[in-house]
Design a protein around this motif. Structure first.
Motif, PDB file in Angstrom:
ATOM      1  N   VAL A   1       0.834  -1.250  -0.001  1.00  0.00           N
ATOM      2  CA  VAL A   1      -0.084   0.076   0.016  1.00  0.00           C
ATOM      3  C   VAL A   1       0.979   1.197  -0.010  1.00  0.00           C
ATOM      4  O   VAL A   1       1.605   1.487   0.860  1.00  0.00           O
ATOM      5  CB  VAL A   1      -0.874   0.079   1.111  1.00  0.00           C
ATOM      6  N   LEU A   2       0.634   1.979  -0.942  1.00  0.00           N
ATOM      7  CA  LEU A   2       1.419   3.303  -0.964  1.00  0.00           C
ATOM      8  C   LEU A   2       0.418   4.435  -0.778  1.00  0.00           C
ATOM      9  O   LEU A   2      -0.742   4.447  -0.991  1.00  0.00           O
ATOM     10  CB  LEU A   2       2.001   3.589  -2.562  1.00  0.00           C
ATOM     11  N   GLU A   3       1.208   5.723   0.019  1.00  0.00           N
ATOM     12  CA  GLU A   3       0.198   6.661   0.102  1.00  0.00           C
ATOM     13  C   GLU A   3       0.779   7.744  -0.741  1.00  0.00           C
ATOM     14  O   GLU A   3       2.246   8.312  -1.112  1.00  0.00           O
ATOM     15  CB  GLU A   3       0.211   7.323   1.509  1.00  0.00           C
ATOM     16  N   ALA A   4       0.067   8.934  -1.298  1.00  0.00           N
ATOM     17  CA  ALA A   4       0.272   9.842  -2.215  1.00  0.00           C
ATOM     18  C   ALA A   4      -0.469  11.049  -1.971  1.00  0.00           C
ATOM     19  O   ALA A   4      -1.696  11.111  -1.920  1.00  0.00           O
ATOM     20  CB  ALA A   4       0.740   9.588  -3.583  1.00  0.00           C
ATOM     21  N   GLN A   5       0.014  12.193  -2.264  1.00  0.00           N
ATOM     22  CA  GLN A   5      -0.787  13.510  -2.263  1.00  0.00           C
ATOM     23  C   GLN A   5      -1.363  13.728  -3.502  1.00  0.00           C
ATOM     24  O   GLN A   5      -0.837  14.501  -4.372  1.00  0.00           O
ATOM     25  CB  GLN A   5      -0.121  14.601  -1.697  1.00  0.00           C
ATOM     26  N   LEU A   6      -2.351  12.981  -4.004  1.00  0.00           N
ATOM     27  CA  LEU A   6      -3.113  13.274  -5.433  1.00  0.00           C
ATOM     28  C   LEU A   6      -4.468  13.795  -4.942  1.00  0.00           C
ATOM     29  O   LEU A   6      -4.947  13.768  -3.885  1.00  0.00           O
ATOM     30  CB  LEU A   6      -3.373  11.969  -5.857  1.00  0.00           C
ATOM     31  N   ASP A   7      -4.960  14.602  -6.153  1.00  0.00           N
ATOM     32  CA  ASP A   7      -6.292  15.403  -6.130  1.00  0.00           C
ATOM     33  C   ASP A   7      -7.068  14.448  -7.038  1.00  0.00           C
ATOM     34  O   ASP A   7      -8.341  14.989  -7.232  1.00  0.00           O
ATOM     35  CB  ASP A   7      -5.965  16.661  -6.787  1.00  0.00           C
TER      36      ASP A   7
ATOM     37  N   VAL B   1      -2.535   2.591  -4.518  1.00  0.00           N
ATOM     38  CA  VAL B   1      -2.044   3.898  -4.037  1.00  0.00           C
ATOM     39  C   VAL B   1      -3.368   4.408  -3.497  1.00  0.00           C
ATOM     40  O   VAL B   1      -4.408   4.641  -3.860  1.00  0.00           O
ATOM     41  CB  VAL B   1      -1.841   4.595  -5.324  1.00  0.00           C
ATOM     42  N   MET B   2      -3.010   4.835  -2.302  1.00  0.00           N
ATOM     43  CA  MET B   2      -4.032   5.525  -1.546  1.00  0.00           C
ATOM     44  C   MET B   2      -3.907   6.997  -1.226  1.00  0.00           C
ATOM     45  O   MET B   2      -2.637   7.437  -1.215  1.00  0.00           O
ATOM     46  CB  MET B   2      -4.023   4.959   0.150  1.00  0.00           C
ATOM     47  N   THR B   3      -4.849   7.953  -1.284  1.00  0.00           N
ATOM     48  CA  THR B   3      -4.549   9.424  -1.392  1.00  0.00           C
ATOM     49  C   THR B   3      -5.546   9.874  -0.218  1.00  0.00           C
ATOM     50  O   THR B   3      -6.197   9.267   0.364  1.00  0.00           O
ATOM     51  CB  THR B   3      -5.523   9.779  -2.799  1.00  0.00           C
ATOM     52  N   LYS B   4      -5.450  11.423  -0.079  1.00  0.00           N
ATOM     53  CA  LYS B   4      -6.054  11.994   0.801  1.00  0.00           C
ATOM     54  C   LYS B   4      -7.634  12.015   0.729  1.00  0.00           C
ATOM     55  O   LYS B   4      -8.296  12.317   1.772  1.00  0.00           O
ATOM     56  CB  LYS B   4      -5.639  13.362   1.083  1.00  0.00           C
ATOM     57  N   PHE B   5      -8.065  11.645  -0.450  1.00  0.00           N
ATOM     58  CA  PHE B   5      -9.563  11.700  -0.587  1.00  0.00           C
ATOM     59  C   PHE B   5     -10.071  10.031  -0.327  1.00  0.00           C
ATOM     60  O   PHE B   5     -11.179   9.937  -0.394  1.00  0.00           O
ATOM     61  CB  PHE B   5      -9.890  11.784  -2.202  1.00  0.00           C
ATOM     62  N   MET B   6      -9.263   9.059  -0.081  1.00  0.00           N
ATOM     63  CA  MET B   6      -9.698   7.727   0.378  1.00  0.00           C
ATOM     64  C   MET B   6      -9.729   7.772   1.726  1.00  0.00           C
ATOM     65  O   MET B   6      -8.450   7.803   2.574  1.00  0.00           O
ATOM     66  CB  MET B   6      -8.747   6.764  -0.254  1.00  0.00           C
TER      67      MET B   6
ATOM     68  N   MET C   1      -4.718  -6.661   3.810  1.00  0.00           N
ATOM     69  CA  MET C   1      -4.100  -5.672   4.331  1.00  0.00           C
ATOM     70  C   MET C   1      -4.582  -4.273   4.064  1.00  0.00           C
ATOM     71  O   MET C   1      -5.171  -4.416   3.070  1.00  0.00           O
ATOM     72  CB  MET C   1      -2.550  -5.614   4.192  1.00  0.00           C
ATOM     73  N   GLY C   2      -4.481  -3.237   4.792  1.00  0.00           N
ATOM     74  CA  GLY C   2      -4.817  -2.083   4.610  1.00  0.00           C
ATOM     75  C   GLY C   2      -4.546  -1.042   5.569  1.00  0.00           C
ATOM     76  O   GLY C   2      -3.780  -1.034   6.396  1.00  0.00           O
ATOM     77  N   VAL C   3      -4.982   0.237   5.244  1.00  0.00           N
ATOM     78  CA  VAL C   3      -4.520   1.425   5.841  1.00  0.00           C
ATOM     79  C   VAL C   3      -5.573   2.649   5.897  1.00  0.00           C
ATOM     80  O   VAL C   3      -6.711   2.648   5.141  1.00  0.00           O
ATOM     81  CB  VAL C   3      -3.222   1.937   5.417  1.00  0.00           C
ATOM     82  N   VAL C   4      -5.915   3.196   7.221  1.00  0.00           N
ATOM     83  CA  VAL C   4      -6.864   4.172   7.218  1.00  0.00           C
ATOM     84  C   VAL C   4      -5.909   5.517   7.292  1.00  0.00           C
ATOM     85  O   VAL C   4      -4.852   5.815   8.152  1.00  0.00           O
ATOM     86  CB  VAL C   4      -7.315   4.022   8.784  1.00  0.00           C
ATOM     87  N   TYR C   5      -6.839   6.339   6.563  1.00  0.00           N
ATOM     88  CA  TYR C   5      -6.220   7.838   6.385  1.00  0.00           C
ATOM     89  C   TYR C   5      -7.118   8.835   6.791  1.00  0.00           C
ATOM     90  O   TYR C   5      -8.352   8.759   6.661  1.00  0.00           O
ATOM     91  CB  TYR C   5      -6.079   7.950   4.813  1.00  0.00           C
ATOM     92  N   PRO C   6      -6.675   9.846   7.475  1.00  0.00           N
ATOM     93  CA  PRO C   6      -5.173   9.862   8.002  1.00  0.00           C
ATOM     94  C   PRO C   6      -4.787   8.772   9.135  1.00  0.00           C
ATOM     95  O   PRO C   6      -5.946   8.215   9.759  1.00  0.00           O
ATOM     96  CB  PRO C   6      -5.148  11.429   8.495  1.00  0.00           C
ATOM     97  N   GLU C   7      -3.668   8.540   9.289  1.00  0.00           N
ATOM     98  CA  GLU C   7      -3.170   7.610  10.347  1.00  0.00           C
ATOM     99  C   GLU C   7      -3.723   7.969  11.512  1.00  0.00           C
ATOM    100  O   GLU C   7      -3.756   8.917  12.251  1.00  0.00           O
ATOM    101  CB  GLU C   7      -1.701   7.593  10.358  1.00  0.00           C
ATOM    102  N   ARG C   8      -4.529   6.698  12.000  1.00  0.00           N
ATOM    103  CA  ARG C   8      -5.108   6.738  13.405  1.00  0.00           C
ATOM    104  C   ARG C   8      -4.588   5.454  14.059  1.00  0.00           C
ATOM    105  O   ARG C   8      -5.512   4.640  13.920  1.00  0.00           O
ATOM    106  CB  ARG C   8      -6.736   7.118  12.978  1.00  0.00           C
TER     107      ARG C   8
END
Length: 251
Positions: free
Chosen positions: A95-101, A159-164, A184-191
């Motif tokens: 899982v990657l994180e990126a600042q995409l719109d 790829v995970m973005t700020k909108f997800m 596997m997964g990730v919650v955004y923002p990190e909590r």
């Protein structure tokens, strides 16, 4: 020797695709050949691919790297790093994180993965990818398995973005009956400590649901035994959004 201390002689602009250039003497001490994966430890641990340093470095214990590798190791010119030979296992999922719109689709995920093929990464690394002439920065949020992994054709990448608000994936799109499938997964923002509900629908229609808690970096992980043949549905919910993944199980 299993480890050598090397002085950082150069931090160069540009992307060397995760390669570091190591002096001949250090390569010999570590029994390295070009293309081997090494651990590079400064203020933090990262991974890179070893290449022979230039002739002017012969006779010294030095290493050259690009700005991305230096950033991932937390070092600069004049600092010292510990270098060890490493074994990078194939990444099952990343899982990657990126600042995409925008929210990336499967084609975008595949595009990014193809540009990282053959590159060793570890959780927390920042990797650059050129997209339409622009260098974008992707942070490695989580990997399956953990540790140093190599991006390969078989790797599943999202790829995970700020909108997800939540991203999740099954480590395999296809499996066999009786096989364990990591999720596997990730919650955004990190909590950290955030509750996530992960459900698995069997081909027979029965659901299995578990409640998980995210780790310090917002990552959650689970797995299921594929005990029925057919199409399985994986559903991850965090109370704000729901994400689905699908796994086809063969008998």
């Amino acid at each position: 020797m299993s480890e050598v201390l090397l002085a950082v002689k150069e931090v160069a602009r540009g992307d060397w695709r995760g390669r570091v250039r190591i002096s001949k003497e250090a390569m010999e001490e570590l029994a390295l050949k070009e293309g081997d994966v090494v651990e590079v430890e400064g203020c933090r641990l990262t991974a890179a691919v070893a290449a022979m340093g230039p002739p002017e470095d012969h006779g010294a214990l030095v290493i050259r790297m690009d700005t991305w590798t230096a950033r991932n190791a937390g070092v600069g010119v004049g600092d010292s790093v510990k270098v060890r030979k490493a074994k990078a296992v194939p990444a099952v999922a990343i899982v990657l994180e990126a600042q995409l719109d925008f929210e990336p689709d499967e084609n975008y995920n595949l595009y990014v993965k193809n540009r990282l093929l053959g590159r060793p990464v570890a959780t927390g690394d920042i990797v650059p990818v050129k997209v339409l002439g622009e260098i974008l920065h992707f942070t490695v949020a989580s990997t399956e398995p953990s540790g140093i992994v190599m991006v390969e054709e078989s790797t599943r990448l999202i790829v995970m973005t700020k909108f997800m608000k939540i991203a999740a994936l099954a480590a395999k799109e296809r499996a066999r009956v009786g096989e364990r499938v990591p999720v596997m997964g990730v919650v955004y923002p990190e909590r950290p400590g955030f509750r996530v509900k992960v459900s698995y629908r069997k081909p027979s229609g029965a659901w299995v649901t578990r409640e998980l808690e995210t780790a310090e970096d917002g990552v959650f992980a689970d797995s299921f035994i594929a005990d029925e043949a057919g199409a399985w549905v994986v559903k991850a919910e965090d109370g704000r959004s729901t994400l689905f993944a699908f796994v086809f199980v063969e008998s």
